[in-house]
Scaffold this motif. Structure first.
Motif, short mmCIF file in Angstrom:
data_model
loop_
_atom_site.label_atom_id
_atom_site.label_comp_id
_atom_site.label_asym_id
_atom_site.label_seq_id
_atom_site.Cartn_x
_atom_site.Cartn_y
_atom_site.Cartn_z
N ALA A 1 -127.98 -48.35 -54.26
CA ALA A 1 -126.09 -48.79 -54.57
C ALA A 1 -125.86 -50.08 -53.58
CB ALA A 1 -125.31 -47.93 -53.79
N ALA A 2 -125.81 -50.68 -52.44
CA ALA A 2 -125.82 -52.08 -52.58
C ALA A 2 -126.16 -53.09 -53.77
CB ALA A 2 -125.90 -52.51 -50.60
N ARG A 3 -128.07 -52.96 -53.67
CA ARG A 3 -128.47 -53.71 -53.93
C ARG A 3 -128.35 -53.71 -55.85
NH1 ARG A 3 -134.32 -51.55 -50.78
NH2 ARG A 3 -133.93 -53.13 -49.33
N ASN A 4 -127.63 -52.68 -56.13
CA ASN A 4 -126.85 -52.89 -57.61
C ASN A 4 -126.09 -53.03 -57.56
OD1 ASN A 4 -129.94 -51.84 -58.61
ND2 ASN A 4 -128.81 -49.28 -58.44
N GLY A 5 -125.24 -53.65 -56.80
CA GLY A 5 -124.07 -54.44 -57.01
C GLY A 5 -122.84 -53.74 -56.73
N ALA A 6 -123.39 -51.90 -56.09
CA ALA A 6 -121.67 -51.95 -55.20
C ALA A 6 -121.09 -52.47 -54.32
CB ALA A 6 -122.40 -50.02 -54.72
N ASP A 7 -119.83 -52.46 -54.25
CA ASP A 7 -119.30 -52.94 -52.62
C ASP A 7 -119.48 -52.52 -51.94
OD1 ASP A 7 -118.00 -56.61 -54.79
OD2 ASP A 7 -117.60 -54.28 -56.01
N TRP A 8 -118.87 -50.87 -52.28
CA TRP A 8 -118.52 -50.23 -51.09
C TRP A 8 -119.67 -48.50 -51.34
CZ3 TRP A 8 -112.88 -50.29 -50.40
CH2 TRP A 8 -111.62 -49.25 -49.97
N VAL A 9 -120.00 -48.02 -50.28
CA VAL A 9 -120.48 -46.60 -50.49
C VAL A 9 -119.97 -45.43 -49.26
CG1 VAL A 9 -122.97 -47.37 -51.18
CG2 VAL A 9 -122.17 -47.29 -48.63
N ASP A 10 -119.61 -44.99 -50.28
CA ASP A 10 -118.65 -43.76 -49.67
C ASP A 10 -119.40 -41.98 -49.76
OD1 ASP A 10 -115.79 -42.36 -49.14
OD2 ASP A 10 -116.77 -41.20 -50.71
N ILE A 11 -120.56 -41.97 -47.85
CA ILE A 11 -120.81 -40.84 -47.60
C ILE A 11 -119.58 -39.36 -47.52
CG2 ILE A 11 -122.27 -40.37 -45.76
CD1 ILE A 11 -122.56 -43.99 -45.83
N GLY A 12 -120.44 -38.69 -48.07
CA GLY A 12 -120.03 -37.14 -47.87
C GLY A 12 -120.72 -36.33 -47.13
N GLY A 13 -119.70 -35.19 -46.11
CA GLY A 13 -121.29 -34.17 -45.59
C GLY A 13 -120.77 -33.11 -46.25
N VAL A 14 -119.63 -32.69 -46.99
CA VAL A 14 -119.00 -31.43 -47.52
C VAL A 14 -117.83 -31.60 -48.13
CG1 VAL A 14 -117.49 -29.63 -46.95
CG2 VAL A 14 -118.66 -30.55 -45.00
N PRO A 15 -118.72 -31.18 -49.67
CA PRO A 15 -118.45 -31.30 -51.08
C PRO A 15 -116.84 -30.87 -50.62
CG PRO A 15 -120.05 -29.96 -50.85
CD PRO A 15 -119.85 -30.12 -49.90
N PHE A 16 -116.27 -30.84 -51.93
CA PHE A 16 -114.41 -30.36 -51.82
C PHE A 16 -114.28 -29.00 -52.19
CE2 PHE A 16 -110.26 -30.34 -54.27
CZ PHE A 16 -109.46 -30.67 -52.69
N GLY A 17 -115.30 -28.94 -52.94
CA GLY A 17 -114.86 -27.58 -53.52
C GLY A 17 -115.50 -26.20 -52.66
N ARG A 18 -115.04 -25.16 -53.30
CA ARG A 18 -115.01 -23.70 -52.73
C ARG A 18 -116.40 -23.82 -52.58
NH1 ARG A 18 -113.62 -22.58 -57.73
NH2 ARG A 18 -114.90 -21.47 -58.65
N GLY A 19 -117.08 -23.23 -51.28
CA GLY A 19 -118.27 -22.80 -51.05
C GLY A 19 -118.25 -22.35 -49.79
N PRO A 20 -119.17 -23.00 -48.78
CA PRO A 20 -119.86 -21.73 -47.54
C PRO A 20 -119.29 -22.56 -46.33
CG PRO A 20 -121.71 -22.95 -48.05
CD PRO A 20 -120.99 -23.06 -49.21
N ILE A 21 -118.37 -22.86 -45.39
CA ILE A 21 -118.33 -23.63 -44.88
C ILE A 21 -119.08 -23.98 -43.57
CG2 ILE A 21 -116.40 -23.12 -42.04
CD1 ILE A 21 -114.93 -22.88 -44.43
N VAL A 22 -118.27 -25.36 -43.19
CA VAL A 22 -119.36 -26.32 -42.54
C VAL A 22 -118.80 -26.83 -41.59
CG1 VAL A 22 -120.85 -29.18 -42.36
CG2 VAL A 22 -120.52 -27.05 -44.76
N SER A 23 -119.92 -26.52 -40.65
CA SER A 23 -118.69 -26.72 -38.85
C SER A 23 -117.96 -28.67 -38.93
CB SER A 23 -119.53 -25.94 -37.67
OG SER A 23 -120.80 -26.88 -37.61
N ALA A 24 -117.58 -28.71 -38.27
CA ALA A 24 -117.30 -30.19 -37.95
C ALA A 24 -118.61 -30.83 -37.40
CB ALA A 24 -116.21 -30.39 -36.36
#
Length: 301
Positions: free
Chosen positions: A58-81
């Motif tokens: 993404a950086a090579r393609n010109g992104a200034d920023w990467v946003d890394i997520g470990g749990v989706p916002f939408g409903r689903g199974p609980i993921v521990s911290a």
């Protein structure tokens, strides 16, 4: 008032290892989800090496920023911290060693935010808008930036149908109150970014109105992030499945920029970077890469 001027009270921002002048610059944020059930890519970057490679590409393609997520916002199974930390911290650490791209972590937990910051994240992207009472303190102590996003109630939960009397006014009031909460905890105002939260606990009509009236969010005077890429409000407006929403995403993105957004959270980095740079060129913020067309004298033969 002019949303271009109001994109940020302080024009130049040092975010991570990069500088941004939001009076004439648009930052493209790439979405990298280290989750098996992500909204768009359905786990394509769940493996650690895939997530790291996607960030670097993404950086090579010109992104200034990467946003890394470990749990989706939408409903689903609980993921521990603990599991969320195991998903995001190694990616942050590896990407920070490879590139100077801005790294944010999408989390609503203060514990995860602290671990991400310790690993090298420069921004916490909190889709709960400081729902964790300890989040503002973590941000204040660390000195990183925070994205305060509007949503209703905790992520991952089933919620009632979205209802607002005036979605823009209510989102604006929420964001102003949460910004005040952050600054009261010691977070400098210049470290705060706001996001109206397209589609987060909102229906398609709400997200369309937020886009149409985004200047009312921009006039809060802080940098605005617009996360419109491949959202359901685009799919429902156009009757397009997730893989076919790029054109609609780019159109919504440009509408948001016209109304003051300066950070764009997008899945298709190359296309989004081209669109952002074209807007900058049209606005006179950026010179063309080259200038040849109709610049040479015509010779009669």
């Amino acid at each position: 008032m002019d949303p271009y001027v109001l994109a940020a009270e302080r024009t130049v921002h040092r975010i991570g290892r990069r500088d941004f002048d939001f009076s004439h610059q648009i930052a493209v944020m790439a979405v990298i989800n280290r989750t098996p059930d992500s909204f768009f890519d359905q786990g394509a970057t769940f493996a650690l090496d895939s997530a790291v490679a996607a960030c670097v590409q993404a950086a090579r393609n010109g992104a200034d920023w990467v946003d890394i997520g470990g749990v989706p916002f939408g409903r689903g199974p609980i993921v521990s911290a603990e599991e969320e930390i195991d998903r995001v911290a190694p990616v942050v650490r590896a990407v920070a060693a490879e590139t100077d791209v801005v790294i944010s972590v999408d989390t609503n937990r203060a514990e995860v935010a602290q671990a991400a910051i310790d690993a090298g994240a420069a921004v916490i992207n909190d889709t709960s808008g400081l729902g964790d009472p300890d989040m503002a303190d973590v941000i204040a102590r660390s000195g990183v930036h925070v994205v305060i996003t509007h949503s209703v109630g905790p992520p991952r939960m089933e919620k009632p149908a979205a209802r607002f009397d005036d979605v823009v006014n209510e989102v604006r009031e929420f964001l102003v109150e949460r910004v005040d909460r952050a600054t009261a905890a010691g977070v400098p105002r210049e470290k705060i970014i706001i996001d109206p939260g397209h589609d987060l606990d909102k229906n398609t009509l709400h997200s369309l109105e937020l886009t149409r009236r985004l200047d009312e969010i921009s006039d809060i005077g802080l940098p605005v992030l617009a996360a419109v890429s491949n959202k359901d409000f685009i799919g429902e407006s156009l009757e397009r499945a997730k893989p076919d929403r790029l054109a609609g995403s780019l159109a919504a993105m440009v509408m948001c920029v016209e109304r003051g957004a300066r950070i764009l959270r997008m899945h298709d980095v190359a296309a989004s970077v081209d669109a952002a740079r074209m807007v900058e060129s049209v606005m006179g913020w950026r010179k063309p890469v080259r200038l040849e067309h109709n610049t040479h004298p015509t010779h009669n033969v």
